[in-house]
Design a protein around this motif. Structure first.
Motif, PDB file in Angstrom:
ATOM      1  N   SER A  57       0.818  -1.214   0.000  1.00  0.00           N
ATOM      2  CA  SER A  57       0.000   0.000   0.000  1.00  0.00           C
ATOM      3  C   SER A  57       0.851   1.263   0.000  1.00  0.00           C
ATOM      4  N   ALA A  58       2.115   1.157   0.425  1.00  0.00           N
ATOM      5  CA  ALA A  58       2.998   2.331   0.487  1.00  0.00           C
ATOM      6  C   ALA A  58       3.299   2.900  -0.892  1.00  0.00           C
ATOM      7  N   TYR A  59       3.016   2.148  -1.964  1.00  0.00           N
ATOM      8  CA  TYR A  59       3.235   2.659  -3.314  1.00  0.00           C
ATOM      9  C   TYR A  59       2.070   3.510  -3.794  1.00  0.00           C
ATOM     10  N   PHE A  60       0.953   3.468  -3.070  1.00  0.00           N
ATOM     11  CA  PHE A  60      -0.279   4.103  -3.528  1.00  0.00           C
ATOM     12  C   PHE A  60      -0.630   5.297  -2.648  1.00  0.00           C
ATOM     13  N   VAL A  61      -1.430   6.184  -3.214  1.00  0.00           N
ATOM     14  CA  VAL A  61      -1.838   7.376  -2.468  1.00  0.00           C
ATOM     15  C   VAL A  61      -3.326   7.367  -2.161  1.00  0.00           C
ATOM     16  N   GLY A  62      -4.028   6.283  -2.497  1.00  0.00           N
ATOM     17  CA  GLY A  62      -5.448   6.202  -2.185  1.00  0.00           C
ATOM     18  C   GLY A  62      -6.239   7.305  -2.855  1.00  0.00           C
ATOM     19  N   ASP A  63      -7.018   8.048  -2.057  1.00  0.00           N
ATOM     20  CA  ASP A  63      -7.816   9.129  -2.625  1.00  0.00           C
ATOM     21  C   ASP A  63      -7.036  10.441  -2.695  1.00  0.00           C
ATOM     22  N   LEU A 235      15.732  -1.057 -12.367  1.00  0.00           N
ATOM     23  CA  LEU A 235      15.534  -2.087 -13.380  1.00  0.00           C
ATOM     24  C   LEU A 235      16.902  -2.518 -13.885  1.00  0.00           C
ATOM     25  N   THR A 236      17.179  -3.831 -13.823  1.00  0.00           N
ATOM     26  CA  THR A 236      18.465  -4.364 -14.252  1.00  0.00           C
ATOM     27  C   THR A 236      18.274  -5.261 -15.468  1.00  0.00           C
ATOM     28  N   VAL A 237      18.988  -4.934 -16.540  1.00  0.00           N
ATOM     29  CA  VAL A 237      18.961  -5.729 -17.764  1.00  0.00           C
ATOM     30  C   VAL A 237      20.397  -5.868 -18.255  1.00  0.00           C
ATOM     31  N   ASN A 238      20.831  -7.120 -18.476  1.00  0.00           N
ATOM     32  CA  ASN A 238      22.196  -7.374 -18.938  1.00  0.00           C
ATOM     33  C   ASN A 238      23.255  -6.772 -18.016  1.00  0.00           C
ATOM     34  N   GLY A 239      22.978  -6.761 -16.720  1.00  0.00           N
ATOM     35  CA  GLY A 239      23.948  -6.229 -15.770  1.00  0.00           C
ATOM     36  C   GLY A 239      23.968  -4.715 -15.704  1.00  0.00           C
ATOM     37  N   GLN A 240      23.175  -4.037 -16.524  1.00  0.00           N
ATOM     38  CA  GLN A 240      23.104  -2.584 -16.522  1.00  0.00           C
ATOM     39  C   GLN A 240      21.913  -2.141 -15.680  1.00  0.00           C
ATOM     40  N   GLN A 241      22.074  -1.075 -14.923  1.00  0.00           N
ATOM     41  CA  GLN A 241      21.035  -0.601 -14.017  1.00  0.00           C
ATOM     42  C   GLN A 241      20.403   0.699 -14.514  1.00  0.00           C
ATOM     43  N   LEU A 242      19.089   0.689 -14.543  1.00  0.00           N
ATOM     44  CA  LEU A 242      18.308   1.889 -14.804  1.00  0.00           C
ATOM     45  C   LEU A 242      17.611   2.265 -13.512  1.00  0.00           C
ATOM     46  N   GLN A 243      17.826   3.470 -13.042  1.00  0.00           N
ATOM     47  CA  GLN A 243      17.254   3.887 -11.766  1.00  0.00           C
ATOM     48  C   GLN A 243      16.281   5.041 -11.987  1.00  0.00           C
ATOM     49  N   GLY A 244      15.155   4.962 -11.296  1.00  0.00           N
ATOM     50  CA  GLY A 244      14.147   5.987 -11.446  1.00  0.00           C
ATOM     51  C   GLY A 244      13.129   5.953 -10.337  1.00  0.00           C
ATOM     52  N   CYS A 245      11.957   6.510 -10.596  1.00  0.00           N
ATOM     53  CA  CYS A 245      10.910   6.639  -9.589  1.00  0.00           C
ATOM     54  C   CYS A 245       9.598   6.071 -10.121  1.00  0.00           C
ATOM     55  N   GLY A 246       8.713   5.696  -9.183  1.00  0.00           N
ATOM     56  CA  GLY A 246       7.432   5.148  -9.603  1.00  0.00           C
ATOM     57  C   GLY A 246       6.340   5.338  -8.575  1.00  0.00           C
ATOM     58  N   GLN A 247       5.125   4.944  -8.945  1.00  0.00           N
ATOM     59  CA  GLN A 247       3.984   5.000  -8.024  1.00  0.00           C
ATOM     60  C   GLN A 247       2.959   3.948  -8.406  1.00  0.00           C
ATOM     61  N   GLY A 248       2.189   3.510  -7.413  1.00  0.00           N
ATOM     62  CA  GLY A 248       1.058   2.641  -7.667  1.00  0.00           C
ATOM     63  C   GLY A 248      -0.076   3.457  -8.245  1.00  0.00           C
ATOM     64  N   ILE A 249      -0.856   2.848  -9.141  1.00  0.00           N
ATOM     65  CA  ILE A 249      -1.954   3.540  -9.802  1.00  0.00           C
ATOM     66  C   ILE A 249      -3.264   3.096  -9.190  1.00  0.00           C
ATOM     67  N   ALA A 250      -3.937   4.001  -8.530  1.00  0.00           N
ATOM     68  CA  ALA A 250      -5.222   3.682  -7.911  1.00  0.00           C
ATOM     69  C   ALA A 250      -6.340   3.792  -8.943  1.00  0.00           C
ATOM     70  N   PRO A 251      -7.402   2.988  -8.829  1.00  0.00           N
ATOM     71  CA  PRO A 251      -8.541   3.062  -9.755  1.00  0.00           C
ATOM     72  C   PRO A 251      -9.179   4.453  -9.739  1.00  0.00           C
TER      73      PRO A 251
END
Length: 251
Positions: A57-63, A235-251
């Motif tokens: 739930s920590a990825y989401f902001v609810g209402d 996100l790691t692909v072929n030993g390479q790292q992509l770093q960023g930010c994200g959030q949960g998507i509430a309905p």
């Protein structure tokens, strides 16, 4: 703020095999010896029948509708979002939810020793470890399901630009990497899901198209725009790292 790192050979022939003609530290996820995938390839996989997992739930902001980024002294960056009569607060150490308390001026939220007193664009955050004097520096509207139909979690990063989404119904990840030059739609499996710590680790459901995705709840800021997010993503692909930010998507 973390910066994205990527090699020009992000996806190797392991992912090319899917085309059928002519995506605050992870593990090596493939061979660097294979040739690079042809640019602008689109890779898909057979339909997945399992259900998508329930993310912390920590990825989401609810209402809540708005994320606020705060620059605090002593040096620390904090993200908050108001949810009805409570405040979701993200620091570099994770997330907390504080119920509203009575105060004469502004808004005050408290849970145990942790409290946040917000007056306009300034806030005082106190905990057992000390006191922070904070100033709001950025705001961002929370993404909703109307913005990202069918998406449960969305993340993005820079240098070069990339983004990904997790479907809300089945365990599938859609990736767009290297400014859209490489794309992939793949099944995944959950290797770690810790709701209390707000930590999730996903790995590819295809042995011939490996990747690893790590998501941790915590204050995250886009390293170009400075916009606030509630989750740190690697996100790691072929030993390479992509770093960023994200959030949960509430309905």
């Amino acid at each position: 703020m973390r910066r994205s790192v990527i090699a020009s050979t992000l996806f190797t022939a392991a992912l090319a095999g899917l085309a059928g003609c002519a995506s605050q530290s992870g593990q090596d996820a493939g061979s660097d010896q294979a040739p690079a995938v042809e640019r602008r390839g689109s890779f898909t996989d057979a339909p997945v029948e399992q259900q998508a997992p329930l993310l912390p739930s920590a990825y989401f902001v609810g209402d809540g509708t708005t994320f606020v980024g705060w620059h605090c002294t002593p040096r620390q960056d904090v993200v908050t979002a108001t949810q009805g009569d409570s405040l979701r607060l993200w620091t570099t150490h994770g997330a907390e939810q504080l119920p509203q308390a009575v105060v004469d001026q502004g808004e005050r939220y408290q849970q145990g020793e942790l409290s946040a007193h917000v007056v306009g664009d300034r806030a005082v955050i106190k905990s057992g470890r000390g006191r922070l004097q904070c100033e709001a520096t950025a705001r961002r509207d929370s993404l909703r399901r109307t913005d990202k139909p069918g998406v449960m979690f969305y993340a993005r990063g820079n240098e070069p630009g990339w983004h990904l989404s997790l479907a809300n119904d089945v365990p599938r990840i859609d990736m767009s990497l290297d400014y859209g030059e490489r794309e992939a739609s793949l099944p995944y499996r959950v290797t770690t899901l810790d709701n209390e710590a707000g930590r999730v680790i996903l790995q590819s459901g295809r042995a011939d198209a490996p990747f690893e995705l790590r998501i941790e709840s915590g204050a995250c800021f886009d390293d170009m725009a400075g916009t606030p997010w509630p989750a740190q993503v690697t996100l790691t692909v072929n030993g390479q790292q992509l770093q960023g930010c994200g959030q949960g998507i509430a309905p």
